[in-house]
Structure formats: C-alpha cells, structure tokens
Design an enzyme around this catalytic site. Structure first.
Site, short mmCIF file in Angstrom:
data_model
loop_
_atom_site.label_atom_id
_atom_site.label_comp_id
_atom_site.label_asym_id
_atom_site.label_seq_id
_atom_site.Cartn_x
_atom_site.Cartn_y
_atom_site.Cartn_z
CG HIS A 68 3.73 -2.03 -9.81
ND1 HIS A 68 3.16 -3.08 -9.13
CD2 HIS A 68 2.71 -1.46 -10.52
CE1 HIS A 68 1.86 -3.15 -9.43
NE2 HIS A 68 1.58 -2.18 -10.27
CG HIS A 87 -0.63 1.69 -8.15
ND1 HIS A 87 -1.93 1.83 -8.58
CD2 HIS A 87 -0.19 0.52 -8.67
CE1 HIS A 87 -2.27 0.77 -9.30
NE2 HIS A 87 -1.23 -0.03 -9.38
P1 5GP Z 1 -2.01 -2.66 -10.87
O1 5GP Z 1 -2.31 -3.97 -11.54
O2 5GP Z 1 -3.27 -1.86 -10.68
O3 5GP Z 1 -0.90 -1.89 -11.52
O4 5GP Z 1 -1.43 -3.06 -9.45
C1 5GP Z 1 -2.18 -3.22 -8.32
C2 5GP Z 1 -1.27 -3.90 -7.31
O5 5GP Z 1 -1.81 -3.68 -6.02
C3 5GP Z 1 -1.15 -5.41 -7.48
O6 5GP Z 1 0.23 -5.74 -7.64
C4 5GP Z 1 -1.76 -5.98 -6.21
O7 5GP Z 1 -1.05 -7.12 -5.76
C5 5GP Z 1 -1.64 -4.83 -5.24
N1 5GP Z 1 -2.69 -4.75 -4.23
C6 5GP Z 1 -4.03 -4.82 -4.43
N2 5GP Z 1 -4.69 -4.66 -3.27
C7 5GP Z 1 -3.74 -4.47 -2.32
C8 5GP Z 1 -3.81 -4.22 -0.91
O8 5GP Z 1 -4.89 -4.18 -0.30
N3 5GP Z 1 -2.64 -4.05 -0.25
C9 5GP Z 1 -1.43 -4.12 -0.90
N4 5GP Z 1 -0.34 -3.93 -0.16
N5 5GP Z 1 -1.33 -4.34 -2.22
C10 5GP Z 1 -2.47 -4.52 -2.92
#
Ligand code: 5GP
Ligand code: ZN
Length: 138
Positions: free
Chosen positions: A103, A101
């Site tokens: 951001h 993903h």
């Molecule tokens: P990472 O740290 O893996 O780059 O980012 C994961 C992101 O996913 C975090 O910013 C967290 O807030 C978001 N996130 C985790 N679970 C969910 C979810 O169930 N729904 C949404 N919309 N965001 C999520």
C-alpha cells in the site's frame, strides 16, 4: 489458493479492469477500491507470491524504489504532504488478499492519523532475549 482464482493476479494481468497508474514487466500499480485516503495505491507484482516471505528477492528489491516514486507523484500531483508505505503479511497483520501487495497511502495536512500504534514497554532482558530469538531465524 490457486493462482487462477487470485483476484490480484487477474488485475495484474489486466483481466479485471483497474485504475492503473503504472505498469512495467514486473508490476501493475492500481488505485485501491477502498481507499484510506485520496490516491491510495497498491503495488501488485505480476508474479503471484502469497506474501513477502514467499517473494522473489529480485522482485521484492524493486518494490521500495517504486513505492518512493509513487509517493513522490502523490506529493507533486495530489498535494500530499507525506505518505505511508504499508505491507501486511498474514491474517493477524490485516492481510485480506493473499497476493503480495504494498500500500502507498498519501497523507494530507490536517488529515487523520491512519498508521500507528500505542508504544508499549519492555525491559532490557526481554529486549535481548527477543533479539536473540529473531537473530537465530535469519
Ligand atoms: P490487505 O488488507 O490485504 O493488505 O489489502 C487489501 C486491499 O485491497 C484493501 O485495501 C482493499 O480495499 C483492496 N482491494 C480488495 N479487492 C480489490 C479490488 O478488486 N480492486 C482494488 N482496486 N482493490 C481491492
Ligand atoms: Zn495472485
């Protein structure tokens, strides 16, 4: 992890509801539930890839233009003055959900600095040696 257990697969397929701001055959773009700023979005490929190293190159090539469109909409519609595009690979890099993903984090005038680092130092010899090692892996 099995793809069946992946929360972002379920969100991308529409099996779990999300605040979706864009969808096409390859992607769903949703709002992050733990936003770093108002409008913080996540670009989710519909196909499951653990991270950027595993991603299909055709899908991956579409991500940056989409991030640019989303960021532009944050500027025109939310009044953001800029945006960060952040993509974490691996636990040590802060990845917590192991479905690729990206951001897109809108930034507002006067808002806190959110994405940054303290510049270190490096000498020319180490720079050359490090560059050579990475080059070998490409
Ligand atoms: P990472 O740290 O893996 O780059 O980012 C994961 C992101 O996913 C975090 O910013 C967290 O807030 C978001 N996130 C985790 N679970 C969910 C979810 O169930 N729904 C949404 N919309 N965001 C999520
Ligand atoms: Zn997944």
């Amino acid at each position: 992890m099995r793809v069946d257990d992946c929360i972002f697969c379920k969100i991308a397929r529409g099996e779990i509801p999300s605040a979706t701001i864009y969808e096409d055959g390859d992607f769903r773009v949703i709002l992050d539930l733990g936003p770093a700023s108002k409008g913080h979005a996540l670009i989710l490929p519909k196909e499951h890839f653990k991270d950027l190293c595993e991603a299909d190159s055709v899908v991956a090539a579409k991500i940056l233009p989409l991030a640019g469109r989303v960021g532009q909409a944050m500027k025109t519609e939310l009044g953001a003055s800029g945006f960060n595009v952040v993509q974490n690979n691996g636990e040590s890099a802060g990845q917590t959900v192991f479905h690729l993903h990206v951001h897109v984090i809108p930034r507002y005038e006067g808002g806190p600095a959110m994405v940054g680092w303290t510049p270190g130092t490096v000498d020319a010899e180490e720079l050359d040696e490090t560059a050579e090692r990475i080059r070998k892996g490409l």
